[in-house]
Structure formats: structure tokens, C-alpha cells
Design a protein around this motif. Structure first.
Motif: not given
Length: 328
Positions: A274-292
Motif C-alpha cells: 500500500g505504501l509502495a504504490v501510493k509513494v510511486a503514484n505521488l512521484q509520478a504526479l511530481l514527474d507529470l508537473g501538475v500544479t493543482n
């Protein structure tokens, strides 16, 4: 005052309906940023696959006073119906909400035996808020309580580095706008268990798997509406998805990001997936560069394990959500 179905062919009525629902939400969530009008209307005209959705409105002298949305699963959980009630602030305490709920109940077929009504309110007013008194006066009982939590965005990348884990025997992968075709069947099975395997109080759910065809259609609708879908999955040695986490990036940057489901298959728990996929998803968001400005998630208050993970990531409580239910 007359209660009838929302006229989806009348542009003026649609605008009044939208304004009433937004104003209602902002009573307890003053910083709420709604979906754009066109996107909200599209969801009325084109509901989720495997479900029906329509709205009843309270109208007086040509003005929309409030509305109730009825959401009816059509493939699984056919005993359930969700009712979302909104009354414009200027028209409250006139019996509009009661009339809308009564009309919705009368409009629902007898097979729909479980009526569910969510209500968001301040976390320190769970016991005495007017929404609770309203629900109980209408014969509904609190089935469970959940809490919305918010994480300011962007998150500190060094925090993700510290929390990142690589469980032995599993592979963590992240995707934007859709997982590969070969993962969709096992991901769909897991997504169908989110309400079955997570605490939901007194409400009983059936599994509702998402077929690859339904997944593709959901993805198409996200893309057409200008939304992005960010998903991270844990794969076992056989290439099956055994854990996932997904976040929806809205079509406008002012709205919060929405953390949708996160689930680990029951026979693969205990490996920090659970922690692994949540951290990976937040990292993917950072890489995407969203500004919300933030990410919003919600957990049943009994789901202590997932709450602990969210708190590790920096999520803080925002509002409570009472889930009322009535069995008939």
C-alpha cells in the motif's frame, strides 16, 4: 413548489441547477472549487458505465431551489441507491430538502432496499450538525463516518525518497492515462473489491469488477473531459496486479487532485505494498508537473492502516463525511 426531473434540454435550468448545487456545497466547504459547468452536465447526460443517474429538482416560480441526485448501480449492488441532496442556502429551512428526499424515495423501485445518503460537514460537528439531525429526522441512521484528508501540493520529493519501499518479489510500475492492456483484467478485479475489502460500516457491498472494456471507456471519458489518470500498480511474479493506487488530475488546475482507490489484494498484504504504490503514484504526479493546490482523499474512520499511511505522507484532516443509510 414542484418536484420533477431536471430538464436536461433547458440550458437555463441546467445553469440554475449547477449554481444551486455549488452554493449548497460551499456552505460547509467555502473554498470548494467545482467542476466546470460543461463537465458537470456531461456527467448527467453520460453517467458511469453500469449505472444510471438522474436528478430531481425543486422548482418554484421558475427558480431551482435545490436538487437530489439519484445514482443507481445497474450490474452489481442492485439493492443500493445513492442520494445526494443539495439545497441552495437562500431556500433552506423551508422543507425543500425533506420534499426532495421524499420524492426520490417514492421514485425508486422496490428492489432498491438500501438507500444511502452522504453528507460532508466540519469534523468537530459530527454529533450535533444540522445535517445529522436532518438525516435522522428522515429516518436515516449513520452507517459509518469517514474523514477527508488533504495534502498540500507539490509534496516534498525528499519525503517520497525516504518513504519509498521496494518489496521483495514485486514490481512497482506507474502509468499516466491508462495501464497496458495486459494489466487491465487483474486491475479491474481488484478495483471491484475496493468497497468489499475496505471498512464501510453497516453498508454491505458486492464485488463490482471493472472489465477491460469498461476501463477503456472510463479512460476515454477522462481524456475527453480533459482529465488525466495517474495509476501505480504492484505486480507479483506472474504479472498480476495485486495492489494499485490511482489519482485523477482534474481538467482545471484550481481544483484539488482526487485520490481514488488504493487497495492491496488480501493474500498479498503485509509487504508494505500500500505504501509502495501510493509513494510511486505521488512521484509520478511530481514527474507529470501538475500544479493543482492539493490532493484530497477519504478514508472510513475504521481504516486505521490506510489512515496511518496517509498521515506518513503528510495528509491532514479536513472535513468529516457522514454516510447515512435506510433499509426498507
Amino acid at each position: 413548489m414542484k418536484i420533477r426531473r431536471l430538464d436536461t434540454t433547458d440550458p437555463d435550468e441546467l445553469k440554475q441547477w449547477y449554481a444551486a448545487c455549488v452554493a449548497s456545497t460551499r456552505v460547509e466547504q467555502p473554498t470548494f472549487v467545482p467542476k466546470p459547468f460543461e463537465e458537470q452536465v456531461r456527467q448527467v447526460l453520460e453517467p458511469e458505465l453500469g449505472a444510471e443517474r438522474y436528478d430531481l429538482v425543486a422548482v418554484e416560480d421558475g427558480a431551482v431551489l435545490g436538487a437530489v441526485m439519484l445514482y443507481l448501480p445497474m450490474e452489481d449492488n442492485r439493492e443500493l441507491v445513492w442520494l445526494v441532496v443539495d439545497v441552495a442556502p437562500a431556500h433552506r429551512r423551508r422543507g425543500v430538502g425533506r420534499a426532495l428526499v421524499a420524492a426520490a424515495e417514492a421514485d425508486i423501485s422496490a428492489e432498491r432496499r438500501e438507500l444511502v445518503v452522504p453528507a460532508r460537514l466540519p469534523a468537530d460537528r459530527v454529533e450535533d450538525h444540522p445535517y445529522r439531525r436532518f438525516g435522522e429526522a428522515m429516518g436515516y441512521a449513520v452507517a459509518t463516518v469517514s474523514t477527508d484528508r488533504v495534502l498540500r501540493w507539490p509534496v516534498d520529493g525528499s519525503l517520497l525518497d525516504r518513504l519509498a519501499v521496494s518489496p521483495d518479489g514485486y514490481r512497482i510500475e506507474s502509468f499516466v492515462d491508462g495501464v497496458p492492456q495486459e494489466y487491465r483484467a487483474s486491475l479491474g478485479v481488484l478495483k471491484g473489491l475496493i468497497d468489499v475489502d475496505s471498512p464501510t460500516g453497516d453498508i454491505e457491498w458486492e464485488a463490482s469488477p471493472v472489465s477491460p472494456e469498461h476501463y477503456a471507456e472510463e479512460l476515454r471519458r477522462h481524456v475527453e473531459a480533459g482529465r488525466r489518470l495517474v495509476e501505480s500498480v504492484a505486480l507479483d511474479g506472474a504479472g498480476e496486479v495485486v495492489a494499485y493506487s490511482e489519482i485523477v488530475v482534474p481538467s482545471v488546475p484550481e481544483r484539488h487532485l482526487t485520490q481514488e482507490g488504493t487497495l492491496v489484494r488480501s493474500d498479498h498484504r503485509g509487504h508494505r505494498l500500500g505504501l509502495a504504490v501510493k509513494v510511486a503514484n505521488l512521484q509520478a504526479l511530481l514527474d507529470l508537473g501538475v500544479t493543482n493546490p492539493s490532493i484530497r482523499t477519504g478514508n472510513d474512520d475504521a481504516n486505521r492502516h490506510m489512515i496511518a499511511i496517509n498521515e506518513q505522507l503528510g495528509f491532514v484532516p479536513d472535513v468529516a463525511e457522514l454516510i447515512f443509510a435506510k433499509r426498507r
